[in-house]
Design a protein around this motif. Structure first.
Motif, PDB file in Angstrom:
ATOM      1  N   TYR A   1      16.141   9.008  18.016  1.00 59.62           N
ATOM      2  CA  TYR A   1      15.568   9.920  19.023  1.00 59.62           C
ATOM      3  C   TYR A   1      14.958  11.155  18.357  1.00 59.62           C
TER       4      TYR A   1
ATOM      5  N   ILE B   1       4.313  25.383  27.268  1.00 60.16           N
ATOM      6  CA  ILE B   1       3.967  25.403  28.692  1.00 60.16           C
ATOM      7  C   ILE B   1       5.068  26.098  29.490  1.00 60.16           C
TER       8      ILE B   1
ATOM      9  N   GLY C   1       8.682  26.281  35.365  1.00 55.47           N
ATOM     10  CA  GLY C   1       8.933  24.995  34.706  1.00 55.47           C
ATOM     11  C   GLY C   1       8.071  23.942  35.368  1.00 55.47           C
TER      12      GLY C   1
ATOM     13  N   ASP D   1       6.838  24.145  38.248  1.00 58.88           N
ATOM     14  CA  ASP D   1       5.767  24.794  39.015  1.00 58.88           C
ATOM     15  C   ASP D   1       4.784  25.486  38.053  1.00 58.88           C
TER      16      ASP D   1
ATOM     17  N   THR E   1       9.581  29.082  26.875  1.00 55.34           N
ATOM     18  CA  THR E   1      10.964  28.695  26.584  1.00 55.34           C
ATOM     19  C   THR E   1      11.123  27.172  26.541  1.00 55.34           C
TER      20      THR E   1
ATOM     21  N   SER F   1       9.965  22.551  21.960  1.00 52.74           N
ATOM     22  CA  SER F   1      10.348  21.663  20.856  1.00 52.74           C
ATOM     23  C   SER F   1       9.556  22.030  19.601  1.00 52.74           C
TER      24      SER F   1
ATOM     25  N   TYR G   1      17.056  12.795  27.996  1.00 51.72           N
ATOM     26  CA  TYR G   1      15.866  13.649  27.831  1.00 51.72           C
ATOM     27  C   TYR G   1      14.718  13.221  28.747  1.00 51.72           C
TER      28      TYR G   1
HETATM   29  C1  LIG Z   1      14.381  18.012  25.184  1.00 49.75           C
HETATM   30  C2  LIG Z   1      13.366  18.850  25.898  1.00 49.75           C
HETATM   31  C3  LIG Z   1      12.205  19.208  25.237  1.00 49.75           C
HETATM   32  C4  LIG Z   1      11.264  20.054  25.854  1.00 49.75           C
HETATM   33  N1  LIG Z   1      10.163  20.421  25.151  1.00 49.75           N
HETATM   34  C5  LIG Z   1       9.261  21.246  25.735  1.00 49.75           C
HETATM   35  C6  LIG Z   1       8.098  21.674  24.989  1.00 49.75           C
HETATM   36  O1  LIG Z   1       7.910  21.311  23.819  1.00 49.75           O
HETATM   37  N2  LIG Z   1       7.224  22.512  25.600  1.00 49.75           N
HETATM   38  C7  LIG Z   1       7.396  22.941  26.885  1.00 49.75           C
HETATM   39  O2  LIG Z   1       6.553  23.679  27.370  1.00 49.75           O
HETATM   40  N3  LIG Z   1       8.505  22.567  27.619  1.00 49.75           N
HETATM   41  C8  LIG Z   1       9.424  21.738  27.067  1.00 49.75           C
HETATM   42  N4  LIG Z   1      10.559  21.355  27.769  1.00 49.75           N
HETATM   43  C9  LIG Z   1      10.773  21.919  29.089  1.00 49.75           C
HETATM   44  C10 LIG Z   1      10.544  20.939  30.221  1.00 49.75           C
HETATM   45  O3  LIG Z   1       9.187  20.563  30.295  1.00 49.75           O
HETATM   46  C11 LIG Z   1      11.016  21.638  31.509  1.00 49.75           C
HETATM   47  O4  LIG Z   1      12.422  21.767  31.406  1.00 49.75           O
HETATM   48  C12 LIG Z   1      10.636  20.893  32.756  1.00 49.75           C
HETATM   49  O5  LIG Z   1       9.272  21.039  33.001  1.00 49.75           O
HETATM   50  C13 LIG Z   1      11.404  21.398  33.977  1.00 49.75           C
HETATM   51  O6  LIG Z   1      11.287  22.791  34.102  1.00 49.75           O
HETATM   52  P1  LIG Z   1      12.576  23.680  34.403  1.00 49.75           P
HETATM   53  O7  LIG Z   1      13.619  23.358  33.394  1.00 49.75           O
HETATM   54  O8  LIG Z   1      12.136  25.106  34.491  1.00 49.75           O
HETATM   55  O9  LIG Z   1      13.073  23.174  35.800  1.00 49.75           O
HETATM   56  P2  LIG Z   1      12.676  23.737  37.261  1.00 49.75           P
HETATM   57  O10 LIG Z   1      11.199  23.723  37.440  1.00 49.75           O
HETATM   58  O11 LIG Z   1      13.429  25.018  37.473  1.00 49.75           O
HETATM   59  O12 LIG Z   1      13.316  22.608  38.178  1.00 49.75           O
HETATM   60  C14 LIG Z   1      14.743  22.459  38.378  1.00 49.75           C
HETATM   61  C15 LIG Z   1      14.998  21.165  39.138  1.00 49.75           C
HETATM   62  O13 LIG Z   1      14.348  21.226  40.410  1.00 49.75           O
HETATM   63  C16 LIG Z   1      13.453  20.150  40.543  1.00 49.75           C
HETATM   64  N5  LIG Z   1      12.225  20.597  41.197  1.00 49.75           N
HETATM   65  C17 LIG Z   1      11.394  21.603  40.795  1.00 49.75           C
HETATM   66  N6  LIG Z   1      10.331  21.709  41.613  1.00 49.75           N
HETATM   67  C18 LIG Z   1      10.500  20.754  42.562  1.00 49.75           C
HETATM   68  C19 LIG Z   1       9.748  20.369  43.714  1.00 49.75           C
HETATM   69  N7  LIG Z   1       8.578  20.949  44.020  1.00 49.75           N
HETATM   70  N8  LIG Z   1      10.203  19.330  44.480  1.00 49.75           N
HETATM   71  C20 LIG Z   1      11.395  18.706  44.160  1.00 49.75           C
HETATM   72  N9  LIG Z   1      12.141  19.046  43.081  1.00 49.75           N
HETATM   73  C21 LIG Z   1      11.709  20.051  42.302  1.00 49.75           C
HETATM   74  C22 LIG Z   1      13.126  19.686  39.137  1.00 49.75           C
HETATM   75  O14 LIG Z   1      12.750  18.322  39.110  1.00 49.75           O
HETATM   76  C23 LIG Z   1      14.436  19.935  38.421  1.00 49.75           C
HETATM   77  O15 LIG Z   1      15.296  18.838  38.606  1.00 49.75           O
HETATM   78  C24 LIG Z   1      11.506  20.518  27.184  1.00 49.75           C
HETATM   79  C25 LIG Z   1      12.658  20.125  27.858  1.00 49.75           C
HETATM   80  C26 LIG Z   1      13.591  19.313  27.235  1.00 49.75           C
HETATM   81  C27 LIG Z   1      14.839  18.930  27.976  1.00 49.75           C
END
Ligand SMILES: Cc1cc2nc3c(=O)[nH]c(=O)nc-3n(C[C@H](O)[C@H](O)[C@H](O)COP(=O)(O)OP(=O)(O)OC[C@H]3O[C@@H](n4cnc5c(N)ncnc54)[C@H](O)[C@@H]3O)c2cc1C
Length: 390
Positions: free
Chosen positions: A93, A137, A143, A145, A167, A170, A367
């Motif tokens: 992984y 991003i 996240g 949104d 935040t 990777s 993941y």
């Molecule tokens: C291993 C790993 C690597 C990553 N690498 C990167 C990277 O390199 N660059 C980068 O920019 N990001 C990266 N991320 C971040 C990842 O893209 C975000 O965690 C993801 O987009 C979700 O954003 P959030 O954590 O802010 O969740 P939130 O947006 O806060 O969402 C929380 C929960 O609510 C749900 N939710 C949110 N909006 C809605 C909606 N409208 N309807 C229904 N459900 C909803 C989501 O599905 C989630 O389950 C990484 C994440 C991980 C775990």
């Protein structure tokens, strides 16, 4: 009759890998088995970036597999990239995640949306395994949104300055180039988002905290504080939101390919275990309940693999479609969670032990549904597409 069998032959060809694709998959499998499998947990324990494996992928032409030859690549497609990442994900992984941006996602955005100068400046170094790209991003308050993104690029003299906080990024510890998605101050429309290229040694760029994770790799905070960005480093501006989502479709497709690889790795381990472990006086694989679990796993894995290949194959020289990549990603991510959980159960208490090849797959599978757009976000997009939106 003859024309029917010709048509059948043509249909068969569409569903089979061609010779180049099969050879590529065999090469990726052989390298992953030989070089990556036994060291997989070592990277997690030390938190070290797998440079060694990145170099091996580059030496065999697998890192730039989907980049044109003029940029040191292999001239392949999204399907070639998916085949490579499935095989890498099946064994390690950490390496699959380290290579994800190089094999496909960030570099394809530079290839398809960048200027010739940008392509020449960065893509050959990516193919050679000398340059790692991070994509920025996610923000503390944005996240899923994306429209809530707060990072902002403001005009300053001939160029721009960038301010923002990203935040969960990777590879930020080792990246030489950051592909940063940002608002453009003063641009009209309700989604004035684009992307810029920021080199690591740019003043004002700071990699802040490191988050330790379930998968073992580090995720990082990145702050841009009045970072100067030359005008020539703008990657996407016009129609930026749509282009950003198109590039995401590539991420979805390759994330799904890694999920298929993880599930296949778990299934391989389970089949081997079922042939050697005796329980209740007979081999595990002789128990009907266990046999059906393995059969169901195989059905799910094959279905996901076909969805990934379809989404990748139809992309041609562009990006995969939102519709097919969302379906492939959602199905493959959820399938991998189910299959790897089945496999831990099949190993019984031994499946809970670190060095037994079962628990790692369950962690690795977690993941998929978190990165690259969650299943909720995929389903929202699919429903919008189907309903158009009412
Ligand atoms: C291993 C790993 C690597 C990553 N690498 C990167 C990277 O390199 N660059 C980068 O920019 N990001 C990266 N991320 C971040 C990842 O893209 C975000 O965690 C993801 O987009 C979700 O954003 P959030 O954590 O802010 O969740 P939130 O947006 O806060 O969402 C929380 C929960 O609510 C749900 N939710 C949110 N909006 C809605 C909606 N409208 N309807 C229904 N459900 C909803 C989501 O599905 C989630 O389950 C990484 C994440 C991980 C775990």
């Amino acid at each position: 009759m003859q024309s029917t069998s010709k048509a059948a032959g043509a249909r068969e060809a569409q569903f089979a890998l061609d010779e180049v694709q099969s050879d590529l998959r065999a090469l990726a499998r052989e390298i992953s088995e030989r070089e990556f499998r036994d060291r997989a947990l070592g990277w997690e324990r030390t938190g070290e970036f797998p440079w060694r494996n990145i170099k091996i992928l580059a030496e065999h032409g697998l890192l730039g597999v989907a980049l044109p030859e003029e940029y040191g690549g292999g001239g392949g497609t999204w399907l070639h990239a998916a085949l490579v990442l499935e095989e890498v994900g099946r064994c390690c992984y950490t390496t699959a995640m380290a290579a994800l941006g190089e094999v496909g996602v960030q570099t394809q955005a530079i290839l398809k949306y960048g200027t010739e100068e940008q392509r020449r400046a960065y893509l050959p170094a990516v193919s050679a395994g000398e340059l790692i790209c991070a994509v920025c991003i996610t923000e503390p308050d944005s996240g899923g949104d994306l429209a809530a993104m707060g990072t902002i690029l403001t005009r300053s003299g001939d160029g721009f300055v960038l301010n923002g906080h990203k935040t969960l990024i990777s590879r930020a510890d080792v990246a030489g180039l950051f592909v940063v998605y940002t608002r453009f101050a003063g641009d009209g429309g309700d989604r004035p988002i684009g992307a810029v290229l920021v080199e690591r040694d740019t003043p004002g760029l700071t990699v802040t905290e490191r988050f330790d994770t379930l998968g073992g790799e580090g995720l990082y905070g990145v702050v841009f504080d009045d970072c100067p960005v030359p005008a020539g480093n703008v990657l996407v501006r016009e129609d930026g939101f749509r282009k950003m989502l198109s590039a995401f479709n590539g991420q979805r497709c390759l994330n799904a390919a890694i999920s298929v690889g993880i599930a296949q790795g778990a299934q391989d381990a389970a089949v081997a275990y079922a042939k050697e472990r005796v329980a209740g006086g007979k081999l595990l694989g002789a128990h009907q309940g266990i046999r059906w679990i393995l059969a169901d796993n195989a059905i799910q894995i094959e279905a996901a693999r076909l969805l990934v290949h379809r989404a990748a194959a139809e992309a041609g020289a562009g990006f995969p479609s939102r519709y097919h990549s969302s379906i492939a990603k959602t199905f493959a991510n959820e399938m991998a969670l189910k299959v790897t959980d089945n496999v831990v159960q099949l190993f019984g208490g031994h499946g809970w032990i670190k060095d037994v090849p079962a628990e790692r797959y369950l962690r690795w599978a977690r993941y998929g549904p978190l990165g690259g757009g969650t299943p909720h976000i995929q389903r929202n997009g699919l429903a919008r597409h189907l309903l158009g939106d009412l």
